[in-house]
Design an enzyme around this catalytic site. Structure first.
Site, PDB file in Angstrom:
ATOM      1  NE  ARG A 234      11.520   7.903  -8.352  1.00  0.00           N
ATOM      2  CZ  ARG A 234      10.428   8.561  -8.745  1.00  0.00           C
ATOM      3  NH1 ARG A 234       9.918   8.351  -9.952  1.00  0.00           N
ATOM      4  NH2 ARG A 234       9.856   9.446  -7.954  1.00  0.00           N
ATOM      5  CG  ASP A 258       8.646   8.650 -18.269  1.00  0.00           C
ATOM      6  OD1 ASP A 258       8.960   9.435 -19.191  1.00  0.00           O
ATOM      7  OD2 ASP A 258       8.098   9.025 -17.209  1.00  0.00           O
ATOM      8  CD  GLU A 263      15.237   9.938 -14.051  1.00  0.00           C
ATOM      9  OE1 GLU A 263      14.756   8.985 -14.669  1.00  0.00           O
ATOM     10  OE2 GLU A 263      14.550  10.776 -13.418  1.00  0.00           O
ATOM     11  CG  HIS A 295      11.043  11.242 -14.628  1.00  0.00           C
ATOM     12  ND1 HIS A 295      11.873  10.722 -13.671  1.00  0.00           N
ATOM     13  CD2 HIS A 295       9.795  11.169 -14.083  1.00  0.00           C
ATOM     14  CE1 HIS A 295      11.182  10.383 -12.605  1.00  0.00           C
ATOM     15  NE2 HIS A 295       9.905  10.653 -12.831  1.00  0.00           N
TER      16      HIS A 295
HETATM   17  P1  NAD Z   1       2.060   3.081  -4.645  1.00  0.00           P
HETATM   18  O1  NAD Z   1       2.801   3.227  -3.355  1.00  0.00           O
HETATM   19  O2  NAD Z   1       0.606   3.369  -4.687  1.00  0.00           O
HETATM   20  O3  NAD Z   1       2.256   1.587  -5.193  1.00  0.00           O
HETATM   21  C1  NAD Z   1       3.468   0.906  -5.167  1.00  0.00           C
HETATM   22  C2  NAD Z   1       3.149  -0.584  -5.105  1.00  0.00           C
HETATM   23  O4  NAD Z   1       4.387  -1.289  -5.149  1.00  0.00           O
HETATM   24  C3  NAD Z   1       2.425  -1.001  -3.820  1.00  0.00           C
HETATM   25  O5  NAD Z   1       1.290  -1.784  -4.122  1.00  0.00           O
HETATM   26  C4  NAD Z   1       3.474  -1.797  -3.077  1.00  0.00           C
HETATM   27  O6  NAD Z   1       2.930  -2.849  -2.274  1.00  0.00           O
HETATM   28  C5  NAD Z   1       4.281  -2.359  -4.229  1.00  0.00           C
HETATM   29  N1  NAD Z   1       5.582  -2.860  -3.802  1.00  0.00           N
HETATM   30  C6  NAD Z   1       6.351  -2.457  -2.767  1.00  0.00           C
HETATM   31  N2  NAD Z   1       7.448  -3.225  -2.669  1.00  0.00           N
HETATM   32  C7  NAD Z   1       7.367  -4.130  -3.676  1.00  0.00           C
HETATM   33  C8  NAD Z   1       8.198  -5.187  -4.089  1.00  0.00           C
HETATM   34  N3  NAD Z   1       9.332  -5.476  -3.450  1.00  0.00           N
HETATM   35  N4  NAD Z   1       7.813  -5.902  -5.163  1.00  0.00           N
HETATM   36  C9  NAD Z   1       6.653  -5.635  -5.816  1.00  0.00           C
HETATM   37  N5  NAD Z   1       5.810  -4.631  -5.454  1.00  0.00           N
HETATM   38  C10 NAD Z   1       6.178  -3.900  -4.398  1.00  0.00           C
HETATM   39  O7  NAD Z   1       2.866   3.955  -5.680  1.00  0.00           O
HETATM   40  P2  NAD Z   1       2.303   4.561  -7.064  1.00  0.00           P
HETATM   41  O8  NAD Z   1       1.714   5.897  -6.807  1.00  0.00           O
HETATM   42  O9  NAD Z   1       1.544   3.522  -7.777  1.00  0.00           O
HETATM   43  O10 NAD Z   1       3.688   4.807  -7.823  1.00  0.00           O
HETATM   44  C11 NAD Z   1       4.506   3.741  -8.284  1.00  0.00           C
HETATM   45  C12 NAD Z   1       5.863   4.286  -8.663  1.00  0.00           C
HETATM   46  O11 NAD Z   1       5.710   5.117  -9.828  1.00  0.00           O
HETATM   47  C13 NAD Z   1       6.456   5.222  -7.609  1.00  0.00           C
HETATM   48  O12 NAD Z   1       7.235   4.495  -6.693  1.00  0.00           O
HETATM   49  C14 NAD Z   1       7.285   6.181  -8.405  1.00  0.00           C
HETATM   50  O13 NAD Z   1       8.636   5.729  -8.344  1.00  0.00           O
HETATM   51  C15 NAD Z   1       6.772   6.044  -9.826  1.00  0.00           C
HETATM   52  N6  NAD Z   1       6.276   7.311 -10.387  1.00  0.00           N
HETATM   53  C16 NAD Z   1       6.763   7.698 -11.596  1.00  0.00           C
HETATM   54  C17 NAD Z   1       6.307   8.873 -12.177  1.00  0.00           C
HETATM   55  C18 NAD Z   1       6.773   9.330 -13.542  1.00  0.00           C
HETATM   56  O14 NAD Z   1       6.614  10.519 -13.867  1.00  0.00           O
HETATM   57  N7  NAD Z   1       7.301   8.467 -14.385  1.00  0.00           N
HETATM   58  C19 NAD Z   1       5.387   9.665 -11.489  1.00  0.00           C
HETATM   59  C20 NAD Z   1       4.900   9.223 -10.260  1.00  0.00           C
HETATM   60  C21 NAD Z   1       5.346   8.042  -9.708  1.00  0.00           C
END
Ligand code: NAD
Length: 331
Positions: A234, A258, A263, A295
């Site tokens: 994000r 991305d 955005e 994105h």
């Molecule tokens: P997920 O919930 O499986 O994993 C997130 C991880 O972040 C978890 O392991 C959690 O413990 C960790 N976390 C939480 N708070 C934290 C902190 N303060 N410091 C460090 N780590 C911390 O989520 P995911 O499915 O792996 O997705 C990750 C991110 O990717 C999402 O939050 C979303 O914003 C982003 N995303 C982007 C796109 C894109 O098109 N670019 C698409 C999907 C998701």
């Protein structure tokens, strides 16, 4: 059930129509994204379907509550754009797609690394112009480089596995440690150590108050000089003005994003005939060592099909008055 889909693109229409085939869902595809101005369009619909840059603030939620809306079905995993406590207070349920294809985003992050490193985007244009010189295209071996993964959830774990395949040393920071990562040799460390020791840092944690501007002036000062930073998570994880400062001094060697904190006004639209008003973004894209994609990490056929399938399941559960398996609640 009639469902209004905000911010509809042709690909949303295609995948949602095919996922809902044989169900009672009737889609009303609305092109503008959800904002205070467009919120009245939702009023006849009990369920609406939204995406990452829809504005689901308290003001918008109040307007939704004045109409019929009782469910917001997010066609994405993140829900940082929703004022969840207010939604709950107003009796509007929120469902999401917790996982669709973590491969799509992890692979895109790797694509950003390879492109920034080996400069495929420049080489592509150069060869088409008949210029076969190599000056400016020099990269480095990924093998044995230290890669820092911040957030080792679904996407971060897959990203770590791919980078392990390149022969990288892996460091990680997360509030929870993943056993699967440790099995492939990922070493968990404090955030400061990951920042200081990594040649490449990739962000995969959610945007939360605790992670907002995780990469700020203070963090940038701790980085290994010349580090590559990748953000497919994000935009708000990076303080963009601080990153510009780090790029100007060379403390940040390259940046692949991305997602961008402002955005919503830019991404997913063709702005090629408009003057970009965001001076910070405009400055960012002038750096030769910055690569921005709009994105598109999630944008694979597999991911879109999975998003549509789970969105339809969420809507069907709501229509049947069942408990929502993917409901998001205030914790
Ligand atoms: P997920 O919930 O499986 O994993 C997130 C991880 O972040 C978890 O392991 C959690 O413990 C960790 N976390 C939480 N708070 C934290 C902190 N303060 N410091 C460090 N780590 C911390 O989520 P995911 O499915 O792996 O997705 C990750 C991110 O990717 C999402 O939050 C979303 O914003 C982003 N995303 C982007 C796109 C894109 O098109 N670019 C698409 C999907 C998701």
């Amino acid at each position: 059930m009639e469902v209004a889909v905000f911010g509809t693109k042709s690909y949303d229409r295609h995948f949602l129509l095919s996922a809902a085939d044989g169900t009672d869902i009737q889609w009303s595809f609305i092109e503008p994204r959800l904002t205070e101005t467009t919120a009245p369009l939702a009023s006849p619909f009990e369920a609406i379907c939204c995406f990452v840059n829809d504005e689901i603030s308290s003001g918008v939620l109040q307007k939704l509550a004045e109409g019929k809306t009782k469910l917001i079905a997010m066609r994405c995993a993140g829900y940082n754009n929703i004022d969840l406590p207010i939604a709950q207070e107003l009796g509007i349920q929120v469902a999401r797609v917790p996982a669709y294809s973590p491969y799509a985003v992890a692979e895109h992050a790797v694509g950003l690394i390879l492109t920034l490193n080996r400069k495929y985007h420049k080489a592509y244009n150069r060869v088409r112009e008949g210029d076969f010189s190599l000056g400016g295209l020099l990269g480095f071996d990924l093998h044995d480089k230290t890669v820092g993964v911040i957030g080792t959830g679904k996407i971060g774990q897959i990203f770590a596995r791919i980078m392990h395949g390149f022969g990288c040393q892996l460091l990680a920071y997360d509030v929870h440690q993943a056993e699967d990562c440790q099995k492939i040799g990922v070493k968990y460390a404090a955030l400061e150590a990951v920042l200081a020791q990594s040649d490449i840092i990739s962000l995969h944690c959610p945007l939360l108050p605790a992670t907002k501007h995780l990469i700020n002036d203070e963090a940038i000062a701790k980085l290994k000089p010349g580090v590559m930073i990748i953000n497919t998570s994000r935009g708000g994880l990076i303080d963009t003005k601080a990153a510009i400062g780090g790029l100007k001094t060379g403390q940040i060697g390259s940046l692949g994003i991305d997602v961008y904190e402002e955005e919503a006004e830019l991404f997913f639209e063709d702005k090629s005939e408009s003057v970009i008003q965001d001076d910070v973004f405009a400055r960012l894209v002038t750096f030769p060592n910055v690569l921005v994609t709009g994105h598109q990490g999630f944008f694979t056929q597999n991911a879109l099909a999975a998003i549509a399938k789970v969105t339809v399941q969420n809507l069907n559960e709501f229509a049947a008055g069942e408990e929502l398996s993917n409901e998001v609640k205030v914790t």
